[in-house]
Each structure stands twice: as structure tokens, then as C-alpha cells.
Scaffold this motif. Structure first.
Motif, mmCIF file in Angstrom:
data_model
loop_
_atom_site.group_PDB
_atom_site.id
_atom_site.type_symbol
_atom_site.label_atom_id
_atom_site.label_comp_id
_atom_site.label_asym_id
_atom_site.label_seq_id
_atom_site.Cartn_x
_atom_site.Cartn_y
_atom_site.Cartn_z
ATOM 1 N N LYS A 1 -1.667 -45.061 -42.935
ATOM 2 C CA LYS A 1 -3.011 -45.068 -43.682
ATOM 3 C C LYS A 1 -2.943 -44.246 -45.128
ATOM 4 O O LYS A 1 -1.916 -43.180 -44.964
ATOM 5 N N VAL A 2 -3.422 -44.654 -46.196
ATOM 6 C CA VAL A 2 -3.105 -44.081 -47.208
ATOM 7 C C VAL A 2 -3.297 -42.586 -47.444
ATOM 8 O O VAL A 2 -2.767 -41.568 -47.961
ATOM 9 N N VAL B 1 -6.666 -50.034 -39.363
ATOM 10 C CA VAL B 1 -6.424 -50.053 -40.508
ATOM 11 C C VAL B 1 -6.928 -51.234 -41.391
ATOM 12 O O VAL B 1 -7.377 -52.149 -40.721
ATOM 13 N N ALA B 2 -7.113 -51.199 -42.863
ATOM 14 C CA ALA B 2 -7.542 -51.958 -43.531
ATOM 15 C C ALA B 2 -6.506 -52.722 -44.299
ATOM 16 O O ALA B 2 -5.595 -51.909 -44.808
ATOM 17 N N ILE B 3 -6.191 -54.226 -44.096
ATOM 18 C CA ILE B 3 -5.292 -54.759 -44.907
ATOM 19 C C ILE B 3 -5.754 -55.361 -46.053
ATOM 20 O O ILE B 3 -6.835 -56.048 -46.131
ATOM 21 N N THR C 1 -13.927 -52.016 -55.634
ATOM 22 C CA THR C 1 -13.431 -51.386 -54.506
ATOM 23 C C THR C 1 -12.399 -52.667 -53.969
ATOM 24 O O THR C 1 -12.177 -53.754 -54.268
ATOM 25 N N ILE C 2 -11.101 -52.018 -53.658
ATOM 26 C CA ILE C 2 -9.950 -53.013 -53.380
ATOM 27 C C ILE C 2 -10.397 -53.934 -52.423
ATOM 28 O O ILE C 2 -10.815 -53.424 -51.375
ATOM 29 N N PRO C 3 -9.854 -55.164 -52.623
ATOM 30 C CA PRO C 3 -10.621 -56.239 -51.646
ATOM 31 C C PRO C 3 -9.730 -56.047 -50.430
ATOM 32 O O PRO C 3 -8.640 -55.847 -50.615
ATOM 33 N N ILE C 4 -10.604 -56.224 -49.234
ATOM 34 C CA ILE C 4 -9.861 -56.000 -47.957
ATOM 35 C C ILE C 4 -10.043 -57.332 -47.272
ATOM 36 O O ILE C 4 -11.038 -58.237 -47.101
ATOM 37 N N ALA C 5 -8.604 -57.859 -46.699
ATOM 38 C CA ALA C 5 -8.560 -59.282 -46.209
ATOM 39 C C ALA C 5 -9.236 -59.193 -44.722
ATOM 40 O O ALA C 5 -9.676 -60.026 -44.167
ATOM 41 N N ARG D 1 -9.737 -45.331 -47.390
ATOM 42 C CA ARG D 1 -8.626 -44.157 -46.864
ATOM 43 C C ARG D 1 -8.129 -44.891 -45.799
ATOM 44 O O ARG D 1 -6.725 -44.313 -45.328
ATOM 45 N N ASP D 2 -8.397 -45.845 -45.098
ATOM 46 C CA ASP D 2 -7.702 -46.466 -43.878
ATOM 47 C C ASP D 2 -6.687 -47.461 -44.409
ATOM 48 O O ASP D 2 -6.153 -48.250 -43.762
#
Length: 404
Positions: free
Chosen positions: A219-220, A388-390, A374-378, A206-207
Motif C-alpha cells: 500500500k502506498v 488493496v486498490a488496483i 481521484t486516481i481511477p480505481i479498476a 492510501r490503499d
């Protein structure tokens, strides 16, 4: 000229009467008239519709009949025995073929009883489905402009943190705090159902820092707060390149009631979690969660990886709830099945074009196996909207491409 009665006297070539040795005239021989041939008597065949009674055993034979057969014209014939006649079954009725029996609708034996039960179950299922479809809450979740069609079918599954509709007693029991209005989304998942193969359940943290059409980068889950389901759908479509076909949303109270209606859900946390903000205090190991505990489990961020750990727990819980809700212990128990359906349709919100049979197809597809992602987070970064999560551009694009 001969006198009457003398015309039958024999005469010689001179016309003189011929006499015998005693002097008496000899009578002329009259030509014999041949007797007409006699035709044999014909025995009439038995009538076609004659009713005969047959008994078991060898065929009944009738005694030999005799028939008059002449030898030559003018001779007396003799009687010749005829072969016996064997009785044969009566001829079929006019029109040929077997006479069809009238169809009997009366059920017979166990098969008939099973058929009645199946018919009753089918009728009840249709009635319940139509009633449930009429009770669903529907929202406008389709953007005015959508991206082009992509492969398979995609569901956007949302868990809202809205407290609307909760009583003070529910708020105290669930530990949700007061009403915050529309709220945001604690859970965002995209379910991809391919035409063939295994389904994919992908969590969207969600972030996640994404572009919200008309609002800029944020944030989404902020898209839900400012624009509701329609803007959230548009944001996810543009960020992932996947067209959203269906939408389903459930609030906090609805999730807790669903768990209680099926008698609880078994979960196996790997570590103990204590989180007063989520009203959660559990130990490691398998245990039964009631509605309040399940809600705290999917909301808490009180673990090492925060939101990344939470999306994993949400997928685990979603799979466990689905397995329990579709188990025979729930479906065959009316004291669990009907409360579950009632709670689901009263707390679920779906898109305007979605129906209960779409939800049923989704559940059946997920029972065939789910691949979780899960969408990969860099990395994480602090911006004016908070931490936030990029996304990892390469990894996330490869994941999306598998589902397009």
C-alpha cells in the motif's frame, strides 16, 4: 606784410586792400567750422536683478520720454516723443529653467496617511513572513535520485495520522487513540500548478497497490511508515511519472488547531455519519465544524465506498479550510490571523528547500480555482498486505499525462 591785427583784411587780385564806400578796409570772411554731430543720449537698461512688485490688472505704463535728435550738422535738433516702456517680469536666474523645490517627505492629507498605513502593513508582512519561515519544521523529503522535470509545479500534500505531541487531554478530545510512533498517512494528495490555467488537486487513495522502491509491492501509505517523507516522495514519483517539487505535511493535532484558530469551518455533508472510532456524529446539511469534528470528518471511512468517499471529503475540507483561512474575516482579524499563523508554522513540516513564500504561492494559485481528481480505481483485491486498490492503467495514465 600786414601789420598785426590786419591779416584778416580782404584783398584784390593785386594784393591791394579792398575798401567799402566809406573808405574802410573790408574784413575777409573766415570759413565756417561745422559743428560736430551730437550723439543721442542713451537711457541705461534696468538692472537685471532689479526687484519689482507686480499687481493684478493691466500693465503699468510709464510716461513718454523725450530724446534729443539732431536734424543736420550745425542745426538745432528737436525733441521727439518716444514710445512708452511696459514693465516686464524679472529675468529668470542664471542657469535657466525653473528652480526645483526641495522634496518634502511630510505626508499630506488622507493620501499621506494611507501611504503610511501601506508601508506599515508591508513592513509587518515581511517581518511576519521571515519569522514564520524560521519556525517551520523541515524534513528531508527529496529522494537521492529524482525523475526528470515535468511541466508546472507539483506539491505532495500529506496528512499524517501520527499522535506524537498530543497530550492525554487532546487524545481524549480528538478521539485519536494512543501514540503509534511514526504512523502512516491518512491523506495523500498531489497538487499540480500549471504555468497557466487551473490547478489540479489529485487524491491518491492510501490503499493504492504500488511498488515501494527497495520494499516491493505494498500500500502506498506504507512507504511513509518504513522510509518517511523521502521514500513516500520517491514512491509517488515512480508511480505517477510526475516530479515532486515541494512537500508539506500536517499531523492530526495541527489540523484540529488550524480549524479552531480560524473560528471553525463550514461543511455541508450530504448524509449523516456516525463513527465512534473517529469520534464523529454529524447530521446531513450545512453546519460549522470545530477542530475535533473536522478531524473526524476527514478520517472516517464509515460510508458506502470507504476510502474512496474519504478522499472526496478530504478535498472538500481542504478547499473549505483554505477559503476560510484566506477570507477577510480571518486576515483582517488579528485574534484569528496570528493564532492561525502560529499554529500553521508550528505543526506544518516542509521539505528542506521549501519556504513560507512557496506555501503562499500555493495558496494563491488554489484560490484561482481547483479541478479535483481521484486516481481511477479498476477494482479491489485481497493480498498478503490486506485489501488493496488496483489502479485503472488506462485511466490513470491519461490523468497523469495531462499534468506532465
Amino acid at each position: 606784410m600786414d601789420s598785426p591785427g590786419q591779416g584778416d583784411i580782404a584783398r584784390d587780385s593785386q594784393g591791394r586792400p579792398i575798401v567799402d564806400r566809406f573808405g574802410r578796409p573790408v574784413r575777409a570772411r573766415q570759413p565756417q567750422r561745422p559743428n560736430p554731430p551730437r550723439t543721442p543720449r542713451q537711457t541705461p537698461p534696468p538692472p537685471v536683478n532689479e526687484t519689482r512688485v507686480f499687481q493684478s490688472g493691466p500693465p503699468r505704463q510709464t510716461p513718454p520720454r523725450q530724446q534729443y535728435v539732431p536734424q543736420q550738422p550745425g542745426q538745432i535738433g528737436h525733441l521727439r516723443p518716444q514710445p512708452p516702456i511696459i514693465a516686464s517680469p524679472p529675468a529668470p536666474p542664471a542657469g535657466g529653467g525653473r528652480r526645483r523645490k526641495a522634496f518634502n517627505f511630510k505626508p499630506r492629507g488622507c493620501l499621506g496617511s494611507i501611504g503610511l498605513v501601506l508601508v506599515a502593513v508591508l513592513v509587518l508582512s515581511v517581518v511576519v513572513a521571515l519569522w514564520a519561515d524560521s519556525q517551520l519544521n523541515r524534513v528531508d523529503a527529496t529522494p537521492a535520485e529524482q525523475i526528470s522535470n515535468t511541466a508546472g509545479t507539483n506539491w505532495l500534500l500529506v496528512g499524517s495520522d501520527s499522535r506524537q505531541g498530543l497530550s492525554d487531554e487532546d487524545i481524549a478530545r480528538l478521539g485519536t487513540g494512543g501514540d503509534i510512533g511514526v504512523g502512516r498517512t491518512d491523506t495523500i494528495m498531489l497538487l499540480h500548478l500549471p504555468t497557466t490555467g487551473e490547478a489540479t488537486l489529485m487524491s491518491i487513495p492510501r490503499d493504492s497497490y504500488v511498488n515501494i522502491p527497495g520494499w516491493g509491492m505494498d500500500k502506498v501509505n506504507a512507504a511513509f511508515s518504513v522510509g518517511g517523507p523521502e521514500l513516500l516522495t520517491q514512491t509517488v514519483e515512480e508511480a505517477t511519472g510526475l516530479r515532486i517539487d515541494h512537500y508539506a505535511e500536517i499531523g492530526m493535532g495541527g489540523l484540529a488547531n488550524m480549524v479552531d484558530s480560524v473560528g471553525g469551518v463550514e461543511m455541508c455533508p450530504a448524509e449523516p455519519i456516525q463513527d465512534p472510532l473517529a469520534n464523529l456524529d454529524i447530521q446531513a446539511g450545512c453546519q460549522e465544524f470545530d477542530g475535533a469534528t473536522a478531524l473526524g470528518y476527514v478520517r472516517t471511512r464509515a460510508t458506502a465506498l470507504g476510502d474512496l468517499d474519504r478522499v472526496v471529503r478530504q478535498r472538500e475540507f481542504f478547499s473549505a479550510l483554505l477559503s476560510t483561512a484566506t477570507s477577510p474575516a480571518t486576515l483582517l482579524n488579528p485574534f484569528r490571523f496570528f493564532p492561525m499563523i502560529s499554529n500553521a508554522v508550528s505543526t506544518f513540516s516542509v521539505g528542506d528547500g521549501d519556504h513560507v513564500w512557496h506555501l503562499a504561492r500555493m495558496v494563491l494559485a488554489m484560490r484561482g480555482g481547483i479541478k479535483t481528481e481521484t486516481i481511477p480505481i479498476a477494482y479491489f483485491e485481497d493480498y498478503d498486505v490486506g485489501n488493496v486498490a488496483i489502479w485503472d492503467d488506462v485511466g490513470s495514465e491519461a490523468l497523469f499525462e495531462q499534468m506532465r
